[in-house]
Design a protein around this motif. Structure first.
Motif, PDB file in Angstrom:
ATOM      1  N   ALA A 100       0.956  -1.125  -0.117  1.00 48.76           N
ATOM      2  CA  ALA A 100      -0.185  -0.026  -0.018  1.00 48.76           C
ATOM      3  C   ALA A 100       0.937   1.369  -0.012  1.00 48.76           C
ATOM      4  CB  ALA A 100      -0.916  -0.170   1.173  1.00 48.76           C
ATOM      5  N   LEU A 101       2.346   1.033   0.820  1.00 45.12           N
ATOM      6  CA  LEU A 101       2.800   2.322   0.761  1.00 45.12           C
ATOM      7  C   LEU A 101       3.414   2.962  -0.637  1.00 45.12           C
ATOM      8  CD1 LEU A 101       3.858   4.288   2.743  1.00 45.12           C
ATOM      9  CD2 LEU A 101       6.163   2.879   3.102  1.00 45.12           C
ATOM     10  N   THR A 102       3.781   1.875  -1.445  1.00 43.14           N
ATOM     11  CA  THR A 102       4.233   2.036  -2.838  1.00 43.14           C
ATOM     12  C   THR A 102       2.840   2.941  -3.651  1.00 43.14           C
ATOM     13  OG1 THR A 102       5.394   0.527  -2.577  1.00 43.14           O
ATOM     14  CG2 THR A 102       5.128   1.266  -4.886  1.00 43.14           C
ATOM     15  N   LEU A 103       1.867   2.434  -3.674  1.00 41.53           N
ATOM     16  CA  LEU A 103       0.790   3.068  -4.177  1.00 41.53           C
ATOM     17  C   LEU A 103       0.423   4.328  -3.621  1.00 41.53           C
ATOM     18  CD1 LEU A 103      -1.496   2.654  -6.328  1.00 41.53           C
ATOM     19  CD2 LEU A 103      -2.963   1.493  -4.562  1.00 41.53           C
ATOM     20  N   CYS A 104       0.715   4.588  -2.412  1.00 41.68           N
ATOM     21  CA  CYS A 104       0.475   6.094  -1.637  1.00 41.68           C
ATOM     22  C   CYS A 104       1.496   6.889  -2.243  1.00 41.68           C
ATOM     23  CB  CYS A 104       0.474   5.900   0.079  1.00 41.68           C
ATOM     24  SG  CYS A 104      -0.959   5.335   0.670  1.00 41.68           S
ATOM     25  N   HIS A 105       2.585   6.630  -2.425  1.00 40.83           N
ATOM     26  CA  HIS A 105       3.829   7.464  -2.564  1.00 40.83           C
ATOM     27  C   HIS A 105       3.501   7.826  -4.418  1.00 40.83           C
ATOM     28  CE1 HIS A 105       5.909   7.132   0.717  1.00 40.83           C
ATOM     29  NE2 HIS A 105       6.654   5.869   0.593  1.00 40.83           N
ATOM     30  N   ILE A 106       2.836   7.066  -5.081  1.00 35.14           N
ATOM     31  CA  ILE A 106       2.666   7.236  -6.446  1.00 35.14           C
ATOM     32  C   ILE A 106       1.397   8.260  -6.509  1.00 35.14           C
ATOM     33  CG2 ILE A 106       1.966   6.464  -8.648  1.00 35.14           C
ATOM     34  CD1 ILE A 106       3.298   3.695  -8.166  1.00 35.14           C
ATOM     35  N   LEU A 109      -5.514   5.954   4.756  1.00 34.31           N
ATOM     36  CA  LEU A 109      -5.808   7.521   4.879  1.00 34.31           C
ATOM     37  C   LEU A 109      -4.512   8.326   5.399  1.00 34.31           C
ATOM     38  CD1 LEU A 109      -7.506   9.769   4.454  1.00 34.31           C
ATOM     39  CD2 LEU A 109      -8.675   9.627   6.496  1.00 34.31           C
ATOM     40  N   GLU A 110      -3.939   7.499   6.365  1.00 33.63           N
ATOM     41  CA  GLU A 110      -2.906   8.389   7.288  1.00 33.63           C
ATOM     42  C   GLU A 110      -1.618   8.420   6.161  1.00 33.63           C
ATOM     43  OE1 GLU A 110      -4.514   5.926   8.461  1.00 33.63           O
ATOM     44  OE2 GLU A 110      -5.486   6.535  10.167  1.00 33.63           O
ATOM     45  N   ASP A 111      -1.370   7.579   5.454  1.00 34.93           N
ATOM     46  CA  ASP A 111      -0.276   7.578   4.330  1.00 34.93           C
ATOM     47  C   ASP A 111      -0.630   8.510   3.324  1.00 34.93           C
ATOM     48  OD1 ASP A 111       0.955   5.663   5.971  1.00 34.93           O
ATOM     49  OD2 ASP A 111       0.099   4.023   4.507  1.00 34.93           O
ATOM     50  N   LEU A 147      -9.609   3.928  -3.823  1.00 34.67           N
ATOM     51  CA  LEU A 147      -8.544   3.049  -3.330  1.00 34.67           C
ATOM     52  C   LEU A 147      -8.632   3.122  -1.773  1.00 34.67           C
ATOM     53  CD1 LEU A 147      -5.643   4.218  -5.295  1.00 34.67           C
ATOM     54  CD2 LEU A 147      -6.608   1.840  -5.409  1.00 34.67           C
ATOM     55  N   LEU A 148      -8.976   4.081  -1.165  1.00 35.19           N
ATOM     56  CA  LEU A 148      -9.437   4.285   0.127  1.00 35.19           C
ATOM     57  C   LEU A 148     -10.403   3.592   0.609  1.00 35.19           C
ATOM     58  CD1 LEU A 148      -8.614   8.243   1.065  1.00 35.19           C
ATOM     59  CD2 LEU A 148      -7.217   5.990   1.983  1.00 35.19           C
ATOM     60  N   HIS A 149     -11.546   3.438   0.053  1.00 37.60           N
ATOM     61  CA  HIS A 149     -12.735   2.870   0.374  1.00 37.60           C
ATOM     62  C   HIS A 149     -12.559   1.192   0.296  1.00 37.60           C
ATOM     63  CE1 HIS A 149     -17.035   2.211   0.837  1.00 37.60           C
ATOM     64  NE2 HIS A 149     -17.102   1.761  -0.266  1.00 37.60           N
ATOM     65  N   HIS A 150     -11.643   0.790  -0.729  1.00 37.68           N
ATOM     66  CA  HIS A 150     -11.548  -0.548  -0.773  1.00 37.68           C
ATOM     67  C   HIS A 150     -10.274  -0.839  -0.087  1.00 37.68           C
ATOM     68  CE1 HIS A 150     -14.470  -0.112  -4.012  1.00 37.68           C
ATOM     69  NE2 HIS A 150     -14.623  -1.299  -3.863  1.00 37.68           N
ATOM     70  N   ASN A 151      -9.685  -0.087   0.758  1.00 41.53           N
ATOM     71  CA  ASN A 151      -8.512  -0.329   1.935  1.00 41.53           C
ATOM     72  C   ASN A 151      -7.283  -0.732   1.047  1.00 41.53           C
ATOM     73  OD1 ASN A 151     -10.357   0.009   4.076  1.00 41.53           O
ATOM     74  ND2 ASN A 151     -10.995  -1.818   3.951  1.00 41.53           N
ATOM     75  N   LEU A 152      -7.011  -0.235  -0.247  1.00 39.34           N
ATOM     76  CA  LEU A 152      -5.912  -0.460  -0.882  1.00 39.34           C
ATOM     77  C   LEU A 152      -4.910   0.372  -0.404  1.00 39.34           C
ATOM     78  CD1 LEU A 152      -7.177  -1.023  -4.450  1.00 39.34           C
ATOM     79  CD2 LEU A 152      -6.657  -2.722  -2.668  1.00 39.34           C
ATOM     80  N   ILE A 153      -5.188   1.451   0.101  1.00 36.55           N
ATOM     81  CA  ILE A 153      -4.176   2.370   0.692  1.00 36.55           C
ATOM     82  C   ILE A 153      -4.738   3.132   2.157  1.00 36.55           C
ATOM     83  CG2 ILE A 153      -3.135   3.083  -1.332  1.00 36.55           C
ATOM     84  CD1 ILE A 153      -4.853   5.641  -1.346  1.00 36.55           C
TER      85      ILE A 153
END
Length: 1548
Positions: free
Chosen positions: A223-229, A263-265, A255-261
């Motif tokens: 998830a962190l890689t996706l948040c960075h992108i 919110l804090e990140d 993405l947030l709704h499906h918990n792929l990332i």
């Protein structure tokens, strides 16, 4: 030893290893190995022994070499830093010994390159470091994949084609993912770059959420890689003038709704920062407050400042706009897809209502709420016939579940509404839905039963109240004049109790407007609009201003009404226009207005008294008037206001009763005023219709609906009886509890207000409540008095309508049971009904007073007195006739008015005709009722009073327990009390002494007047006026008196006088003696009035003036008493003009009215004059003063000639009196038949006779007549009359010589007065006392004249020639006229005690001849003026006359005490100093008069011998010369008398 250590260490390591297997930490093993190795490094253990131990331990665990390598790494770092090289050597040796069982690779990872070189594991440390750098660079920094599109455009092109293909077929994310993997491997594509391209395509095809979300989820799991992108994408748009696309927000939200990332990140990559948001929020609030301050303040901007502001605005426009708020964009996207959880988390990071203050956020949240409440609204809240817009639910299964019951609203709906707050105003449709759901819930709540259901409902109720407070009302403030929403909200709010509503309004008004910048601005704008309207509001533009007020009030009623009420409190003339302009308000606004009024009334910062603490503040009076007008005209709920007044009374505060008084007056049309005219008062004794038409000042039509509303509120909230009882209790609490240090005037005003409101409110309940409602709520009389501690007058006031209702109901029942139309049968049934209803009351009142009270009064009489009203005693035929005539006149005026349309004429005529018929029917009904009541009283009268009780005690109890408490209760009760006394007299009630009752009422009014409040004084004065009317009617006509009093038991008296044989017999009081008694009552009233006026006390003066004004039609009737009052009232006017203006106004008003009544006043001898039919030998005297029957009738008996042996000197000193008849002597003393001394007693006569006996024995011997039989008396009298006619002229001439003309004396007094005034002016003294002294001297000299001429009064209507007709008439008037307060009698201060001796009779001088001499002198002066004598001769003659007059006048003054002493036979000079109400000079004035007498005495010495010689000789009665001169004077006497009056007035 070493073997033991070796074995112990091995055993320890084994145990630690076993513990590791059972969950023990590796740190313990590392610590043991470290300790072992450290002992070897220090040399405490042999290295080979340590190495062998370590070698054996390697077999215990597979990872033991790694653990040992970690220990060696730590020791490596520690030994390098040590200074002892042997320890470093020991360490190298130990590690070298362990190379056998520790792999080289592990050591190369953990140890320092220098250490590895020392161990021989590497050749050179430097080369080893270089090799490490090369490997790391190749591993981490050498690119092996293509990141840029241009580096491998074919591969990326195929990737984009693959992602952009049509996905409608059987293409799944798994198939596409395999193709992507192939492309990455074939073209060496960078996986992160591939993920970025996938996000880009997803952004452009955001409708394909399911495909791309599954693809991304399958592509990578970090998830962190996706948040960075994503963060890099958001950062690209964080430049000025850049706008972040909504599609990016959408994919981030998805993405947030499906918990792929997480919110804090992602949140850290978004701008602006939270701190910047907080600062922005604070700045917005401060700007709003500044704008509000500018709107409130009056600022006149200059041209330069306006130009500067415009320039600033242009510069701000040029400045680049800040970038978008990406956090709000993401929030909108989250709300759009229904992710409330993450949206709530974002809003929690921001200030309250910051997010929803942006319209797009508010609308997004409103849309989510629509979807949430739609199913429940369709089933519960949708009105009948309404369709509504169809709402499609979200496809997202993770969105909030729609609510299907009220319990479901607690899950998320209420929370969403709380975050939305006042910004629900952006969606009026959702506002209406929430309100309708609230209405549906309240209906279900009111029908709910059961504890479990009730608890759930209570929780939901609190939630709805919170929503109303935090969402609905603030949102209404932001809506622009939406009247429909206001009415919709009232449909919800009206289902709440008023205390819930008022709490909501209080929060709305006092706290809500400070919670948000927008509301701060709205409040300021509302105040500005209200100020604009109120400045222009007048009676002429009420309609236009009313519409503006209506528009402004739809959204912000609390702010508007608060400002309007503040203006009304300052300017009460705005009340009328404001009330008329409120007709465009909504129902909610009316309810808010009621709350605002109550809040303004309860404002603790405002004082309810003025600064002088004597009157209620004007702001409270204005608000009370507004309450009455508003609540009458508009359908506003009254419960809150009435409960507020009730709570104030509970707290012991009575100021707010003014509100209740105004509300009842306006809504029910019931006025309470003591300024009623006699016509109004008469109308108030009739039925309800007559009261409404003629009993009130104001127009009270159309009060049926408002009265019904007031009645319903009182009954629904059970406030009727509590209000009455609290007012009754507070009435005395005002005096004893609430007063404190308050001014007496204010205390009296509050007492009156409390009492008047009680009377008004009780009257409203009696006339509007049904019989059942009234009886149900008012307890029995003994319960009211004993349990509620209600005073008896108020308790009977509340119970009286109940008794009337019960008697009427019982009477109707008896009539229905036995059908009989004869009048006698009806009366008998009425009496039976009264007995059934009142018998329990008779028993109940026994507990109200001690047993000894009922020894004098029967409970039946007590209850009858308190239960009846004026409606029961008499029918006001005149009032009915007057109102009927008014209606007839109205009908005639309507017919004659051509401007009125025909249909309106018809309606008005029908109304007047119907009203006329109602009045006539009501009059007939009352007539029948009064006849029944009088018949009942006639049957009951014999049981009223105890025969064994004394009349005095009976009257005392009657006055104390009945008459006085009720006569000051109300104006109607005052009239009732007077009429009831007259009725008891007319009924010939046994053992009731009417004469004694009237005497007690009139003889002791000082204490009663002093203890009254202002309004009670009005009522007490009206009571006295009614009593005096009856007395005056009897006094004015002998026939009336004989008819109404002659043979009545109330006028039976015991006649006592000297000369009787001591027997006592009760006889009716004859007419003339009754006139004497009436004069005595007038005198007692005068004495009491003068006492109160001279006290200087505010209450005494005010109250007696009010009473005097009320009784003015019947008092004063005697001229000298009126003059006495006029003199004292004039002093009050002069004294109080600057000090107490209210007293001055009262006194001036009474003075003017008193002067207008002067023409109706008569001299005393005409007021109670009586012709004696025969002589009486026995000398009789009567006590003169309070507590006696009348004035003295006779003084002393004279001889046949009518003169004493002292000759003419005696004639000058004393009155020539003659015998009086037996009846007149008997009339001297009148008491009640039981011997009580309420009027007079024999003891008083004996005491006075004993005092006068020593000085009069000699005279009595000389003046005795030959016989005492009636024949002898008549013959002696005829002889004396003949002698008097023959000697009349001679005496007139003689007295003319002896008396100096008064005109000349007046001139001398005027000169002396001027001299005294100059002297006093030089000494700084006032000249007023000297004027009073001269006036008093003059009045005293007048009193020495003939009494028949009213002491020579210049205003006597009797001509002088008639006064001097015959000496017989002159003497008869002197005998019959009793000495009065204005004549020569001197009254002691304690004259009210019947045991005190009577005031002394001063002898009067005959003033007939003196007046003729004055007329002769005036005629002489006029002749001299006509001839035109010179001014010098005239002045010289006047100076001579002044000198002569001063001597003669001074001699008269100096001889006056001696004459009085001779007349009374005793030295009574001390007693004579006591003054009557009409003749009371101040002590200072007496001293001044004595000094003036002594100074003028020297001048008059030459005149004394002449007067003595003429006065000491006895002249002949048949002197012809003198008689001829007298006849000449008589011819011109009538004209000269008038001239003399004018000249004397000028001198005075």
């Amino acid at each position: 030893m070493y073997i033991d250590v070796y074995a112990y260490i091995v055993q320890l390591c084994k145990r630690l290893t076993e513990k590791i297997d059972h969950g023990c930490q590796i740190k313990d093993v590392q610590a043991a190995l470290y300790e072992l190795c450290w002992q070897g490094v220090q040399g405490n253990l042999k290295l080979d022994l340590v190495a062998s131990v370590l070698g054996e331990m390697m077999e215990l665990r597979d990872d033991m070499p790694s653990i040992l390598a970690d220990v060696f790494s730590v020791l490596d770092l520690e030994t390098v830093a040590l200074e002892e090289k042997h320890k470093r050597d020991h360490y190298i040796q130990l590690v070298g010994a362990c190379l056998i069982f520790v792999p080289d690779a592990i050591l190369k990872e953990r140890l320092d390159p220098e250490t590895l070189e020392s161990l021989g594991l590497i050749k050179q440390a430097h080369q080893f470091n270089q090799k490490i750098v090369k490997i790391k660079t190749k591993l981490f920094y050498k690119q092996q994949k293509f990141n840029l599109l241009r580096e491998e455009n074919e591969g990326y092109a195929k990737l984009i084609t693959e992602l952009g293909q049509d996905l409608s077929g059987n293409i799944t994310s798994h198939i596409v993912l395999e193709s992507i993997k192939s492309l990455i491997g074939c073209f060496n594509l960078d996986p992160n770059r591939v993920l970025d391209i996938i996000l880009e395509v997803y952004e452009s095809r955001s409708d394909q959420d399911d495909f791309f979300l599954s693809l991304i989820k399958s592509y990578m799991c970090e998830a962190l890689t996706l948040c960075h992108i994503l963060g890099f994408k958001f950062k690209f748009y964080q430049e000025p003038n850049e706008e972040t696309p909504k599609s990016l927000y959408h994919i981030a939200a998805a993405l947030l709704h499906h918990n792929l990332i997480e919110l804090e990140d992602l949140y850290v990559h978004l701008l602006p920062l939270d701190s910047a948001i907080v600062e922005e929020h604070k700045l917005v609030i401060s700007e709003a407050k500044q704008i509000a301050r500018k709107l409130v303040m009056v600022v006149v901007p200059s041209d330069k400042s306006e130009d500067k502001e415009k320039e600033k605005e242009k510069e701000e426009e040029k400045i680049a706009q800040p970038p978008d708020n990406q956090k709000l964009g993401l929030l909108e996207a989250l709300l759009g897809i229904g992710d409330w959880h993450h949206a709530q988390s974002i809003m929690d990071q921001m200030p309250s209502f910051y997010a929803t203050s942006h319209k797009f956020i508010a609308l997004a949240l409103c849309q989510l709420l629509h979807l949430t409440v739609e199913p429940l609204y369709r089933t519960a809240g949708l009105p009948k016939g309404a369709r509504g817009c169809v709402m499609h639910p979200l496809k997202n299964k993770r969105a909030p579940k729609p609510a299907e019951s009220f319990e479901d609203l607690r899950r998320e709906t209420f929370s969403m509404l709380g975050y939305l707050g006042p910004h629900l105003a952006h969606d009026p449709i959702l506002f209406a839905k929430i309100v309708r759901l609230g209405k549906a819930f309240m209906k279900e709540y009111q029908c709910s039963e059961g504890l479990d259901i009730k608890d759930k409902m209570e929780t939901l109720l609190s939630c709805f109240l919170s929503i109303a407070d935090q969402v609905l009302l603030p949102s209404l403030s932001l809506m622009e004049c939406n009247a429909c929403m206001s009415e919709e909200l009232w449909g919800f709010f009206k289902l709440f109790p008023y205390h819930h509503r008022y709490r909501l309004y209080g929060q709305w008004k006092n706290e809500t407007y400070s919670s948000h910048p927008l509301l701060v601005k709205v409040k300021a704008q509302t105040v500005e609009g209200a100020r604009y309207i109120m400045k222009r509001l007048t009676k002429e533009n009420v309609k236009q201003s009313g519409r503006q007020i209506g528009k402004l009030s739809h959204s912000n009623p609390t702010i508007l009404f608060d400002y309007m009420l503040s203006q009304i409190q300052w300017y009460d003339n705005l009340i009328g226009p404001v009330v008329d302009s409120l007709k465009y308000l909504t129902s909610l606004n009316y309810d808010v207005l009621a709350y605002c009024i109550i809040e303004a009334l309860a404002n603790p910062e405002k004082e309810k008294m003025k600064h002088d603490d004597t009157t209620i503040s004007s702001w409270l009076q204005s608000l009370a008037s507004l309450c009455g007008a508003v609540f009458r005209k508009y359908p506003i709920e009254l419960a809150g206001l009435l409960q507020y007044v009730t709570n104030q009374l509970k707290a012991g505060k009575s100021f707010d009763l003014l509100i209740l008084k105004e509300v009842v007056q306006k809504m029910a049309g019931i006025e309470v005023t003591d300024e009623m005219t006699s016509e109004q008062l008469e109308a108030m004794t009739g039925g309800e219709q007559l009261k409404a038409e003629g009993g009130y000042f104001g127009q009270i039509r159309n009060t049926k609906k408002s009265s019904q509303r007031l009645k319903d509120v009182l009954l629904d909230h059970e406030l009727a009886l509590p209000l009455c009882v609290l007012m009754v209790q507070q009435r005395n609490g005002v005096v004893f509890l609430e007063s404190g240090d308050k001014d007496l005037k204010l205390v009296g005003h509050l007492y009156d207000q409390c009492h008047d409101t009680l009377v008004q409110f009780g009257g409203f309940l009696a006339s509007n409540l049904s019989t059942e409602d009234y009886i149900k709520r008012v307890p029995a009389i003994d319960v009211l008095c004993n349990q509620f501690h209600t005073p008896h007058d108020a308790a009977f006031f509340l119970s009286r309508p109940m008794y009337a209702h019960q008697i009427s109901s019982k009477y109707d029942e008896l009539k229905k049971a036995e059908k009989g139309n004869r009048q006698q049968q009806k009366v008998q049934k009425y009496v039976a009904a009264c007995e059934q209803v009142m018998t329990p009351v008779h028993e109940a009142v026994m507990s109200l007073h001690p047993a000894r009270v009922w020894e004098d009064l029967r409970p039946q009489f007590y209850a009858t007195f308190w239960s009846l009203t004026m409606y029961d005693l008499a029918v006001p035929h005149a009032a009915y006739e007057r109102e009927v005539n008014k209606l007839k006149a109205q009908i005639k005026a309507i017919d004659e008015n051509p401007e009125i349309p025909m249909n309106k004429k018809k309606k008005e005529k029908e109304r007047c005709t119907a009203l006329q018929e109602k009045l006539q029917e009501e009059e007939k009904k009352q007539q029948e009722h009064v006849q029944r009541v009088l018949h009942r009283l006639k049957l009951e009268k014999d049981k009223w009073l105890m025969t064994k009780s004394t009349k005095n005690e009976t009257i005392t109890k009657f006055l104390q327990l009945c008459l006085f408490p009720r006569c000051i209760f109300s104006s109607i009760d005052a009239v009732y009390c007077a009429r009831f006394v007259e009725l008891v007299h007319q009924q010939m009630t046994p053992n009731f002494c009417t004469l004694l009752c009237y005497d007690r009422v009139f003889s002791a009014i000082i204490y009663t007047v002093a203890s009254c409040t202002e309004n009670e004084s009005h009522r007490y004065g009206r009571f006295l006026c009614c009593m005096l009317e009856t007395v005056t009617r009897w006094h004015s006509d002998r026939a009336v008196y004989e008819k109404e009093c002659g043979n009545y038991p109330g006028f039976l008296t015991i006649l006592r006088a000297s000369g009787f044989d001591g027997g006592q017999q009760a006889n009716p009081l004859d007419y003339e003696n009754f006139r004497h008694v009436v004069h005595k009552w007038h005198y007692m009233l005068t004495k009491a009035s003068v006492h109160c006026l001279e006290t200087g006390d505010y209450t005494h003066i005010r109250n007696i003036l009010i009473v005097l004004i009320k009784i003015l039609p019947c008092y004063p009737k005697v001229l000298n008493l009126g003059q006495a009052l006029e003199y004292r009232v004039h002093k009050i006017c002069v004294k109080e003009k600057e000090k107490r203006p209210d007293l001055y106004a009262l006194a001036m008003g009474y003075s003017g009215r008193l002067k207008s009544q002067k023409v109706r006043m008569v001299p005393e001898n005409e007021f109670h004059h009586k012709e004696p039919p025969a002589r009486n030998v026995t000398p009789a005297s009567q006590q003169n003063g309070p507590g006696t029957t009348g004035k003295p009738a006779t003084a002393m008996m004279k001889g046949e000639d009518g003169f004493s042996e002292d000759g003419d000197r005696g004639k000058d000193k004393s009155q020539t009196t003659k015998p009086v008849n037996k009846a007149n002597t008997a009339a001297a003393k009148v008491t009640t038949s039981n011997g009580n001394g309420a009027l007079n007693s024999i003891k008083t006569i004996k005491e006075r006779d004993d005092k006068e006996k020593s000085g009069k024995d000699k005279k009595e011997k000389k003046e005795k007549t030959p016989g005492t039989t009636p024949e002898t008396k008549a013959e002696a009298r005829r002889e004396k009359l003949r002698e008097e006619r023959a000697g009349k002229d001679e005496r007139a001439v003689r007295e003319g010589k002896e008396k100096t003309p008064k005109a000349d004396r007046d001139k001398v007094k005027a000169e002396e007065k001027n001299k005294d005034d100059k002297t006093k002016a030089g000494n700084g003294e006032s000249v007023e006392p000297s004027r009073e002294r001269d006036a008093i001297k003059e009045s005293k000299s007048k009193e020495k004249g003939d009494r028949s001429a009213v002491a020579g009064c210049r205003k006597s209507p009797v001509p002088r020639s008639d006064v001097a007709d015959t000496e017989r008439d002159h003497k008869r008037r002197k005998l019959d006229s009793h000495s009065s307060p204005s004549h020569s009698s001197s009254v002691k201060d304690n004259n009210n005690d019947p045991k005190e001796s009577a005031s002394k009779h001063h002898l009067n001088y005959n003033s007939v001849a003196r007046s003729k001499s004055r007329e002769r002198e005036l005629e002489k002066n006029e002749l001299e003026n006509a001839v035109g004598r010179s001014k010098e001769k005239k002045e010289e003659k006047e100076r001579k006359e002044r000198k002569r007059d001063v001597g003669v006048g001074e001699r008269e003054v100096s001889l006056e005490p001696k004459r009085r002493k001779d007349e009374n036979g005793t030295n009574s000079s001390k007693n004579s100093q006591c003054e009557s109400p009409c003749d009371s000079p101040l002590s200072v004035e007496k001293e001044k008069s004595k000094r003036s007498k002594s100074s003028s005495k020297e001048k008059g010495d030459s005149a004394k011998p002449e007067r003595t010689s003429t006065g000491g000789k006895k002249e002949s009665r048949h002197d012809k010369d003198k008689s001829e001169k007298k006849e000449k004077r008589d011819s011109s006497g009538g004209k000269e008398e008038k001239k003399h009056h004018k000249s004397s007035d000028k001198h005075r």
